[in-house]
Design a protein around this motif. Structure first.
Motif, PDB file in Angstrom:
ATOM      1  N   HIS A 163     -15.695  -5.530  -7.704  1.00  0.00           N
ATOM      2  CA  HIS A 163     -14.860  -6.287  -6.768  1.00  0.00           C
ATOM      3  C   HIS A 163     -13.414  -6.450  -7.241  1.00  0.00           C
ATOM      4  CE1 HIS A 163     -14.262  -8.881  -3.292  1.00  0.00           C
ATOM      5  NE2 HIS A 163     -13.562  -9.675  -4.078  1.00  0.00           N
ATOM      6  N   PRO A 164     -13.155  -6.707  -8.538  1.00  0.00           N
ATOM      7  CA  PRO A 164     -11.755  -6.786  -8.962  1.00  0.00           C
ATOM      8  C   PRO A 164     -10.957  -5.536  -8.634  1.00  0.00           C
ATOM      9  CG  PRO A 164     -13.190  -7.667 -10.664  1.00  0.00           C
ATOM     10  CD  PRO A 164     -14.088  -7.045  -9.644  1.00  0.00           C
ATOM     11  N   PHE A 165     -11.570  -4.384  -8.733  1.00  0.00           N
ATOM     12  CA  PHE A 165     -10.864  -3.139  -8.417  1.00  0.00           C
ATOM     13  C   PHE A 165     -10.684  -2.988  -6.910  1.00  0.00           C
ATOM     14  CE2 PHE A 165     -13.053  -2.527 -12.454  1.00  0.00           C
ATOM     15  CZ  PHE A 165     -12.003  -2.142 -13.256  1.00  0.00           C
ATOM     16  N   HIS A 166     -11.607  -3.559  -6.147  1.00  0.00           N
ATOM     17  CA  HIS A 166     -11.442  -3.568  -4.689  1.00  0.00           C
ATOM     18  C   HIS A 166     -10.232  -4.418  -4.309  1.00  0.00           C
ATOM     19  CE1 HIS A 166     -12.543  -3.552  -0.441  1.00  0.00           C
ATOM     20  NE2 HIS A 166     -12.350  -4.867  -0.450  1.00  0.00           N
ATOM     21  N   VAL A 167     -10.080  -5.568  -4.966  1.00  0.00           N
ATOM     22  CA  VAL A 167      -8.939  -6.437  -4.700  1.00  0.00           C
ATOM     23  C   VAL A 167      -7.631  -5.712  -5.014  1.00  0.00           C
ATOM     24  CG1 VAL A 167      -7.756  -8.554  -5.427  1.00  0.00           C
ATOM     25  CG2 VAL A 167     -10.236  -8.563  -5.081  1.00  0.00           C
ATOM     26  N   ILE A 168      -7.590  -5.035  -6.139  1.00  0.00           N
ATOM     27  CA  ILE A 168      -6.378  -4.302  -6.527  1.00  0.00           C
ATOM     28  C   ILE A 168      -6.071  -3.198  -5.526  1.00  0.00           C
ATOM     29  CG2 ILE A 168      -5.359  -2.810  -8.284  1.00  0.00           C
ATOM     30  CD1 ILE A 168      -6.985  -4.368 -10.367  1.00  0.00           C
ATOM     31  N   SER A 169      -7.093  -2.443  -5.136  1.00  0.00           N
ATOM     32  CA  SER A 169      -6.895  -1.346  -4.194  1.00  0.00           C
ATOM     33  C   SER A 169      -6.370  -1.855  -2.859  1.00  0.00           C
ATOM     34  CB  SER A 169      -8.210  -0.584  -3.992  1.00  0.00           C
ATOM     35  OG  SER A 169      -8.051   0.459  -3.050  1.00  0.00           O
ATOM     36  N   VAL A 170      -6.963  -2.928  -2.346  1.00  0.00           N
ATOM     37  CA  VAL A 170      -6.541  -3.491  -1.063  1.00  0.00           C
ATOM     38  C   VAL A 170      -5.091  -3.958  -1.127  1.00  0.00           C
ATOM     39  CG1 VAL A 170      -6.892  -5.433   0.510  1.00  0.00           C
ATOM     40  CG2 VAL A 170      -8.848  -4.110  -0.283  1.00  0.00           C
ATOM     41  N   ARG A 171      -4.718  -4.594  -2.221  1.00  0.00           N
ATOM     42  CA  ARG A 171      -3.344  -5.080  -2.340  1.00  0.00           C
ATOM     43  C   ARG A 171      -2.349  -3.930  -2.468  1.00  0.00           C
ATOM     44  NH1 ARG A 171      -3.652 -10.598  -6.109  1.00  0.00           N
ATOM     45  NH2 ARG A 171      -5.121 -11.707  -4.725  1.00  0.00           N
ATOM     46  N   CYS A 172      -2.748  -2.888  -3.170  1.00  0.00           N
ATOM     47  CA  CYS A 172      -1.860  -1.713  -3.270  1.00  0.00           C
ATOM     48  C   CYS A 172      -1.617  -1.099  -1.896  1.00  0.00           C
ATOM     49  CB  CYS A 172      -2.482  -0.672  -4.201  1.00  0.00           C
ATOM     50  SG  CYS A 172      -2.460  -1.102  -5.956  1.00  0.00           S
ATOM     51  N   MET A 173      -2.670  -1.003  -1.085  1.00  0.00           N
ATOM     52  CA  MET A 173      -2.532  -0.420   0.242  1.00  0.00           C
ATOM     53  C   MET A 173      -1.750  -1.334   1.181  1.00  0.00           C
ATOM     54  SD  MET A 173      -6.208   1.486   0.894  1.00  0.00           S
ATOM     55  CE  MET A 173      -7.277   0.132   0.393  1.00  0.00           C
ATOM     56  N   ALA A 174      -1.974  -2.648   1.072  1.00  0.00           N
ATOM     57  CA  ALA A 174      -1.307  -3.598   1.971  1.00  0.00           C
ATOM     58  C   ALA A 174       0.188  -3.668   1.727  1.00  0.00           C
ATOM     59  CB  ALA A 174      -1.932  -4.985   1.812  1.00  0.00           C
ATOM     60  N   GLN A 175       0.664  -3.175   0.578  1.00  0.00           N
ATOM     61  CA  GLN A 175       2.092  -3.174   0.287  1.00  0.00           C
ATOM     62  C   GLN A 175       2.871  -2.287   1.247  1.00  0.00           C
ATOM     63  OE1 GLN A 175       2.665  -4.014  -4.433  1.00  0.00           O
ATOM     64  NE2 GLN A 175       1.989  -1.972  -3.889  1.00  0.00           N
ATOM     65  N   PHE A 176       2.170  -1.398   1.937  1.00  0.00           N
ATOM     66  CA  PHE A 176       2.838  -0.517   2.897  1.00  0.00           C
ATOM     67  C   PHE A 176       3.517  -1.326   3.999  1.00  0.00           C
ATOM     68  CE2 PHE A 176       2.861   1.969   6.824  1.00  0.00           C
ATOM     69  CZ  PHE A 176       3.470   3.143   6.405  1.00  0.00           C
ATOM     70  N   VAL A 177       2.939  -2.473   4.346  1.00  0.00           N
ATOM     71  CA  VAL A 177       3.470  -3.282   5.447  1.00  0.00           C
ATOM     72  C   VAL A 177       4.868  -3.789   5.125  1.00  0.00           C
ATOM     73  CG1 VAL A 177       3.126  -5.358   6.848  1.00  0.00           C
ATOM     74  CG2 VAL A 177       1.160  -3.948   6.166  1.00  0.00           C
ATOM     75  N   GLY A 178       5.031  -4.370   3.934  1.00  0.00           N
ATOM     76  CA  GLY A 178       6.319  -4.945   3.563  1.00  0.00           C
ATOM     77  C   GLY A 178       7.140  -4.101   2.623  1.00  0.00           C
ATOM     78  N   ARG A 179       6.645  -2.882   2.317  1.00  0.00           N
ATOM     79  CA  ARG A 179       7.341  -1.959   1.414  1.00  0.00           C
ATOM     80  C   ARG A 179       7.553  -2.574   0.038  1.00  0.00           C
ATOM     81  NH1 ARG A 179       5.870   2.147   3.009  1.00  0.00           N
ATOM     82  NH2 ARG A 179       7.470   3.251   1.816  1.00  0.00           N
ATOM     83  N   GLU A 180       6.581  -3.394  -0.422  1.00  0.00           N
ATOM     84  CA  GLU A 180       6.687  -3.980  -1.757  1.00  0.00           C
ATOM     85  C   GLU A 180       6.204  -2.993  -2.826  1.00  0.00           C
ATOM     86  OE1 GLU A 180       5.343  -7.633   0.857  1.00  0.00           O
ATOM     87  OE2 GLU A 180       4.671  -5.561   0.606  1.00  0.00           O
ATOM     88  N   VAL A 181       6.537  -3.321  -4.072  1.00  0.00           N
ATOM     89  CA  VAL A 181       6.066  -2.534  -5.221  1.00  0.00           C
ATOM     90  C   VAL A 181       5.487  -3.473  -6.280  1.00  0.00           C
ATOM     91  CG1 VAL A 181       7.633  -0.589  -4.880  1.00  0.00           C
ATOM     92  CG2 VAL A 181       8.403  -2.571  -6.197  1.00  0.00           C
TER      93      VAL A 181
END
Length: 323
Positions: A163-181
């Motif tokens: 699950h921790p890696f799922h959280v990281i993956s989801v957050r990495c993908m969600a950065q597309f919305v706000g163009r964050e890094v």
């Protein structure tokens, strides 16, 4: 499920070596390696699908709807499907952009494979193969419950670890919305989450994740057993073939029932973590996953992202767009 089926075929090849007595046997290590490779391949191939699904779940619709017609010839507004969305991502981030957040998912796949392999060593497969409702239709309900309980324990351990890696993956993908890094790499993301949220930051959304998966597992196994036992007639010529696909069909049906748990899990993973996709005004700061569920239910968004094609614009939005 595909990886498990492949492992079963490899086990069969170990028992019946085509090269005769002198042919080399397929070892447990060979099985694990093959499963790891297969799992990684499936993860890579399906990642763009899950990426687009996540962006739809968070309500990111960067492209305008298009006018189309339904089966009755009436004009309907449709949101772009998977291929249109994927082309948009490629236009913004290039082809590599479709694989944002892939590394944590590969790690999750590897951990899940290792956990399942170790569980098979603790409880030998020879003890479990003969109680499968897919192999023996006369299996009693008690044996099905025993098998499902064993599978649930193994999978729960696996889900907690990945699950921790799922959280990281989801957050990495969600950065597309706000163009964050903010979450730019696996180790960097681990350090950032630990510093900002502590150990519990890796397990946000774990409860709905476990609940959804457990409900899915029990419903699939029990429904498949009941249908194979009481609905499929032994006198039917193709009864064995029908029974072999029962669990697959039940899995597709039950996945629709448990889909809201997936949506809530993903939204809890990005809520209030500093990303535009998971913060106001897109979403309120949820007090718990139940608060998140109620919020999505009130807006009719519990099944958002469940379809990649023929995504109709919500009625209220459609009226506003037409006007």
């Amino acid at each position: 499920m595909a990886a498990d089926a492949y492992s079963a075929r490899l086990r069969d090849s170990r028992r019946h070596r085509p090269g005769g007595p002198g042919a080399p046997a397929v070892t447990s290590m060979d099985l694990d390696a093959a499963t790891l490779v297969l799992g990684a391949g499936v993860t890579v191939l399906t990642h763009p699908l899950l990426y687009v699904k996540l962006l739809i779940q968070v309500g990111h619709e960067p492209q305008p709807p298009i006018m189309g017609t339904n089966l009755f010839g009436r004009k309907v507004l449709y949101l772009p499907g998977f291929f249109s969305y994927a082309r948009y991502i490629i236009k913004v981030d290039g082809k590599k952009g479709l694989f944002r957040g892939l590394t944590p998912r590969l790690v999750s796949s590897a951990i899940s494979t290792v956990v399942r392999s170790r569980a098979r060593q603790v409880i030998p497969l020879s003890d479990m193969e003969h109680v499968s409702n897919k192999d023996d239709i006369k299996t009693t309900l008690n044996k099905v419950v025993t098998e499902t309980s064993h599978e649930m324990v193994v999978q729960c351990v696996s889900w907690v670890l990945i699950h921790p890696f799922h959280v990281i993956s989801v957050r990495c993908m969600a950065q597309f919305v706000g163009r964050e890094v903010k979450y730019s790499g696996l180790f960097g993301s681990i350090v950032r989450i630990y510093k900002e949220e502590g150990l519990m930051g890796f397990f946000v959304g774990l409860v709905p994740h476990l609940m959804g998966e457990v409900i899915f597992l029990w419903c699939c196994n029990l429904l498949a057993h009941l249908i194979n036992t009481y609905a499929v007639d032994d006198n039917f010529t193709h009864a064995p073939a029908v029974r072999s696909y029962t669990r697959f069909v039940m899995g597709m049906a039950v996945s629709l029932l448990t889909y809201p748990f997936l949506v809530v899990t993903d939204l809890m993973a990005i809520n209030n973590c500093g990303l535009i996709a998971g913060n106001p005004p897109n979403f309120p700061v949820f007090k718990s996953w139940i608060h998140c569920w109620r919020h999505l239910s009130a807006k009719g968004h519990l099944f958002r992202g469940s379809s990649f094609f023929f995504r109709r614009v919500p009625m209220e939005t459609a009226k506003f767009t037409v006007e």
